[in-house]
Design a protein around this motif. Structure first.
Motif, short mmCIF file in Angstrom:
data_model
loop_
_atom_site.label_atom_id
_atom_site.label_comp_id
_atom_site.label_asym_id
_atom_site.label_seq_id
_atom_site.Cartn_x
_atom_site.Cartn_y
_atom_site.Cartn_z
N ILE A 4 0.83 -1.21 0.00
CA ILE A 4 0.00 0.00 0.00
C ILE A 4 0.86 1.26 0.00
N GLY A 5 0.35 2.31 -0.60
CA GLY A 5 1.06 3.58 -0.56
C GLY A 5 0.19 4.68 -1.14
N THR A 6 0.61 5.92 -0.91
CA THR A 6 -0.05 7.06 -1.56
C THR A 6 0.71 7.32 -2.85
N VAL A 32 4.64 7.80 -3.65
CA VAL A 32 5.32 6.57 -4.08
C VAL A 32 5.29 6.45 -5.62
N PRO A 33 6.46 6.39 -6.25
CA PRO A 33 6.51 6.22 -7.71
C PRO A 33 5.89 4.89 -8.13
N VAL A 34 5.29 4.90 -9.30
CA VAL A 34 4.59 3.74 -9.82
C VAL A 34 5.46 2.47 -9.78
N ASP A 35 6.72 2.59 -10.23
CA ASP A 35 7.55 1.38 -10.31
C ASP A 35 7.91 0.83 -8.93
N ILE A 51 -2.20 -4.71 -4.70
CA ILE A 51 -1.54 -3.39 -4.62
C ILE A 51 -2.66 -2.39 -4.33
N ALA A 52 -2.53 -1.66 -3.21
CA ALA A 52 -3.57 -0.71 -2.80
C ALA A 52 -3.01 0.71 -2.87
N VAL A 53 -3.73 1.57 -3.57
CA VAL A 53 -3.22 2.92 -3.82
C VAL A 53 -4.19 3.97 -3.29
N SER A 54 -3.63 4.93 -2.55
CA SER A 54 -4.43 6.04 -2.03
C SER A 54 -4.16 7.27 -2.88
N TYR A 89 -0.93 8.99 -12.67
CA TYR A 89 0.04 7.97 -12.26
C TYR A 89 -0.63 6.62 -11.99
N ILE A 90 -1.90 6.67 -11.56
CA ILE A 90 -2.61 5.39 -11.35
C ILE A 90 -2.85 4.72 -12.70
N LYS A 91 -3.18 5.56 -13.69
CA LYS A 91 -3.34 4.99 -15.04
C LYS A 91 -2.01 4.39 -15.50
N ASP A 92 -0.90 5.09 -15.19
CA ASP A 92 0.43 4.58 -15.55
C ASP A 92 0.70 3.23 -14.89
N LEU A 93 0.24 3.11 -13.65
CA LEU A 93 0.45 1.85 -12.91
C LEU A 93 -0.25 0.70 -13.63
#
Ligand code: B12
Length: 222
Positions: free
Chosen positions: A103-105, A136-139, A153-156, A165-169
């Motif tokens: 998890i991360g922002t 947190v960078p995508v990679d 993978i949990a993203v805030s 960046y979420i689209k990039d992920l």
């Protein structure tokens, strides 16, 4: 009403106001008093603290307050979390491990109060949680998820400007052929259920409790 003392409702109002005012000491005291009266930590956060932060955000948006005041409220929130965090782990404790969550922002975004609560609730519910912090960078998400063989993978995300960046992920996971290996879950004020679905993210949680329900559901689908 509690005999001879202040009612829980009044204490909740005291805490709510203290957070809006950015008063660390008063917030901490009210949170401790509520705990002392047997109030559950998660209920204190949900009923008294999150609504206060919503008001702070609205005042900020209307330019009635500025960044330093928002920071003070965030500090007051964190002062309470010092006591409420360990309580959540005690109160909600489920011992067996159900899965691994990284998890991360997301990159560019330093908001982490909500992400921290989600991480706590997942931990309390038996998940093994790897918290990468904020901005947190995508990679980095992918690197850690591979390293620990994560399930989710949990993203805030609280900042609209970080949504690309979420689209990039999602894109990078697809490019690496890892899209089926990790389930994705998002939350935070900048994202909605519809947006998540549209960009190909299968999990969305409105709050920390839904985050746990969604994580369990995603795990069942693995
Ligand atoms: C506190 C705060 C700050 C603090 C953050 C401190 C910290 N350590 O987090 C500080 C002062 C640093 C800050 C800075 C900024 N902020 Co600010 N901030 C807020 C505020 C008031 C409260 C957020 C909060 O903590 N709420 C309480 C927590 C508990 O709730 P939550 O985060 O929503 O989390 C819950 C759910 O969303 C969900 N959830 C959260 N994450 C996840 C993840 C998953 C996987 C799941 C399933 C669920 C989930 O569960 C959580 C628990 O129930 C919001 C207003 C708002 N309405 O959100 C603005 C807000 C987010 N900020 C905003 C802005 C613009 C900024 C700044 C750009 C201001 C500036 N000009 O510099 C900077 C950004 C800096 C950066 N690079 O990130 C805007 C964002 C607008 C947008 N859509 O892009 C908001 C909405 C204010 C506004 N109305 O304009 N901010």
């Amino acid at each position: 009403m509690v005999k001879g003392g202040v009612s829980e409702e009044q204490l909740c109002k005291v805490l709510y106001k203290a957070i809006i005012d950015g008063d660390d000491a008063a917030s901490e005291k009210a949170a401790l008093d509520l705990l002392g009266k047997g109030y559950k930590a998660l209920d204190i956060i949900k009923s008294c603290m999150v609504p206060a932060m919503k008001v702070v955000g609205d005042m900020f948006a209307r330019l009635e307050i500025f960044l330093p005041e928002v920071m003070m409220s965030a500090d007051a929130f964190e002062a309470c979390m010092k006591h409420l965090g360990p309580k959540i782990l005690e109160e909600e404790r489920r011992e067996f491990i159900k899965g691994k969550v990284v998890i991360g922002t997301i990159q560019g975004d330093i908001h982490d109060l909500g992400k921290n609560i989600v991480a706590l609730m997942l931990k309390a519910n038996g998940f093994e949680v790897y918290d990468l912090g904020r901005d947190v960078p995508v990679d980095e998400f992918i690197k850690k998820a591979r390293e620990v063989n994560a399930d989710i993978i949990a993203v805030s995300a609280l900042l609209s400007t970080s949504l690309p960046y979420i689209k990039d992920l999602v894109k990078l996971l697809n490019e690496l052929g890892l899209r089926d290996r990790f389930k994705l879950m998002v939350g935070g004020g900048a994202v909605t259920r519809e947006w998540a679905r549209k960009v190909g993210v299968e999990g969305y949680g409105e709050d920390a409790e839904e985050a746990v329900r969604v994580a369990l559901k995603l795990l069942g689908k693995k």
